[in-house]
Write a protein that holds these residues in place. Structure first.
Motif, PDB file in Angstrom:
ATOM      1  N   GLY A  20       0.838  -1.196   0.000  1.00  0.00           N
ATOM      2  CA  GLY A  20       0.000   0.000   0.000  1.00  0.00           C
ATOM      3  C   GLY A  20       0.874   1.248   0.000  1.00  0.00           C
ATOM      4  N   GLY A  21       0.285   2.351   0.488  1.00  0.00           N
ATOM      5  CA  GLY A  21       1.011   3.624   0.466  1.00  0.00           C
ATOM      6  C   GLY A  21       2.329   3.563   1.218  1.00  0.00           C
ATOM      7  N   LEU A  44      -1.550  -9.493  -0.282  1.00  0.00           N
ATOM      8  CA  LEU A  44      -2.666 -10.408  -0.518  1.00  0.00           C
ATOM      9  C   LEU A  44      -3.164 -10.284  -1.951  1.00  0.00           C
ATOM     10  CD1 LEU A  44      -4.809  -9.825   2.720  1.00  0.00           C
ATOM     11  CD2 LEU A  44      -3.326 -11.785   2.196  1.00  0.00           C
ATOM     12  N   HIS A  93      -0.512  -7.052  11.439  1.00  0.00           N
ATOM     13  CA  HIS A  93       0.851  -7.028  11.998  1.00  0.00           C
ATOM     14  C   HIS A  93       1.135  -8.287  12.822  1.00  0.00           C
ATOM     15  CE1 HIS A  93       1.310  -2.345  11.686  1.00  0.00           C
ATOM     16  NE2 HIS A  93       1.097  -2.932  10.534  1.00  0.00           N
ATOM     17  N   SER A 139       8.557   6.235  12.971  1.00  0.00           N
ATOM     18  CA  SER A 139       9.420   7.022  12.071  1.00  0.00           C
ATOM     19  C   SER A 139       9.677   8.459  12.545  1.00  0.00           C
ATOM     20  CB  SER A 139       8.822   7.041  10.668  1.00  0.00           C
ATOM     21  OG  SER A 139       7.530   7.614  10.701  1.00  0.00           O
TER      22      SER A 139
END
Ligand SMILES: NC(=O)c1ccc[n+]([C@@H]2O[C@H](COP(=O)([O-])OP(=O)(O)OC[C@H]3O[C@@H](n4cnc5c(N)ncnc54)[C@H](O)[C@@H]3O)[C@@H](O)[C@H]2O)c1
Length: 376
Positions: A20-21, A44, A93, A139
């Motif tokens: 994804g992003g 997936l 996760h 992050s």
């Protein structure tokens, strides 16, 4: 508690799972780092892996050195990867990271550590069981200004108050507009984690109020005020809104830290300022996920304790759950309450016998988590 290091030569070979992003941001970051190599992309949905590969200028159909698949562990085995970067949705996760650790693969995971603190506790036990590193990439810790603010504070004596204002007005559309507690669940973990870093202390308890300004375009509460008691007695206050147009703060928030002999202020973008002035210069931690990738690589090569190891990072998610419970129930909530309840939930929900054995071996959840590092 130590973890297994890698002895292989050359760049760290990585599979990214979740195209994804954020997964795409990881792919570009890995490709830009000479110490790492992207060897596979898992998702997936094959369409997601194909378009992510195309984003990188690789056409999978014509055959490249980049492999793809739907299962991260199978792909890592096929490509001989050293480790996995887990950039799936929070609900994935826990299963994806446990499968990787049990297959002998260290994991660098996106925040939050898991969808719940209980799942995060099971992940800490899985890391202990396997002896492999599971580090969470938080992050916003990897920021030169934040490191500089922390360095300045070293000469200002005891810290009493850490205050952050976070006022933005993003029009996301999609799930954030519909979810409960969008600010606390999807954003505040960054500032909560940054406060732990600045103070070098873990949270004790919180009082929080959540609300939605009358003009808010969010269904759930888009504003919150939380006051945390931190170890050692300092207070951390978070005052934020996701529906406040005008004079917006940075995405890191606007910080003011009040210490015994002075104050540091930081707008979250540029250099922090100290009063009295400080000439101290901090090390450069790298920028965002590039910094956490560097931290992960160094840890695997040297065995050095990284920031964000699962045991330590979990307290940042516990702050979120405690703040939400405090707001919902109108009372002060302690971290011990969250951790003890989550430990019981983890014991009841874990079906893996080996992970259960590790969980049962902990004299308490605090003891189990202390086998990793503290607030870093
Ligand atoms: N550090 C930051 O500032 C920051 C910013 C945005 C998102 N994030 C985090 O990054 C993670 C991903 O967010 P996103 O915005 O990229 O989400 P996204 O929904 O855009 O992408 C997630 C991808 O994971 C795939 N996926 C889900 N379950 C999977 C599984 N079991 N196996 C393989 N693939 C699976 C989905 O198909 C999807 O392509 C989240 O944990 C989010 O909180 C962090």
């Amino acid at each position: 508690m130590s973890f297994q290091t890698l002895t292989s030569e050359g760049p760290l070979r990585l599979v990214v799972v979740g195209a994804g992003g954020m997964g795409r941001a990881w792919m570009h970051t890995i490709e830009a780092d000479p110490d790492t190599e992207l060897v596979g992309i898992a998702d997936l949905y094959p369409a997601a892996t194909e378009s992510a590969a195309a984003d990188l200028g690789r056409d999978i159909a014509t055959g490249t050195d980049l492999e793809t698949g739907t299962d991260a562990v199978e792909l890592a085995k096929r490509t001989g990867a050293d480790a996995i970067v887990n950039a799936t949705i929070p609900e994935a996760h826990h299963p994806v990271t446990i499968a990787a650790l049990k297959a002998g693969l260290p994991v660098l995971g996106e925040k939050p550590v898991a969808a719940t603190v209980a799942e995060g506790i099971a992940l800490a036990a899985a890391a202990e069981l396997t002896g492999h590193l599971f580090m969470v990439s938080q992050s916003r810790r990897y920021n030169r200004g934040l490191f500089q603010a922390k360095r300045q504070l070293e000469s200002l004596g005891r810290i009493g108050i850490v205050a952050v204002d976070f006022f933005k007005a993003p029009r996301f559309g999609g799930f954030r507009d519909e979810m409960d507690s969008p600010l606390l669940l999807d954003m505040a973990i960054h500032q909560f984690d940054m406060a732990r870093f600045l103070l070098d202390a873990d949270p004790v308890a919180v009082v929080c109020e959540e609300y939605n300004p009358p003009w808010s375009w969010y269904a759930g509460n888009a504003a919150a005020t939380a006051a945390f008691e931190m170890e050692g007695g300092a207070r951390f206050t978070f005052n934020g809104s996701w529906c406040s147009p005008g004079f917006e703060t940075s995405w890191n928030g606007a910080w003011r830290v009040s210490a015994e002999h002075g104050t540091t202020v930081w707008d979250g973008d540029g250099d922090p300022q100290a009063d009295p002035e400080s000439k101290a210069v901090a090390e450069d931690p790298g920028d965002g996920i590039a910094g956490s990738l560097r931290e992960f690589t160094a840890a695997l090569r040297t065995g050095r304790e990284p920031m964000g190891r699962v045991h330590a990072n979990l307290l940042s998610l516990a702050m979120v759950e405690a703040a939400i419970r405090s707001a919902a129930e109108g009372r002060r909530v302690s971290m011990d309450e969250i951790l003890d309840g989550s430990y019981d939930t983890a014991l009841a929900a874990t079906t893996d016998a080996d992970i259960l054995t590790v969980l049962h071996s902990w004299p308490s959840v605090r003891d189990g988590l202390n086998r990793g590092s503290r607030s870093d």
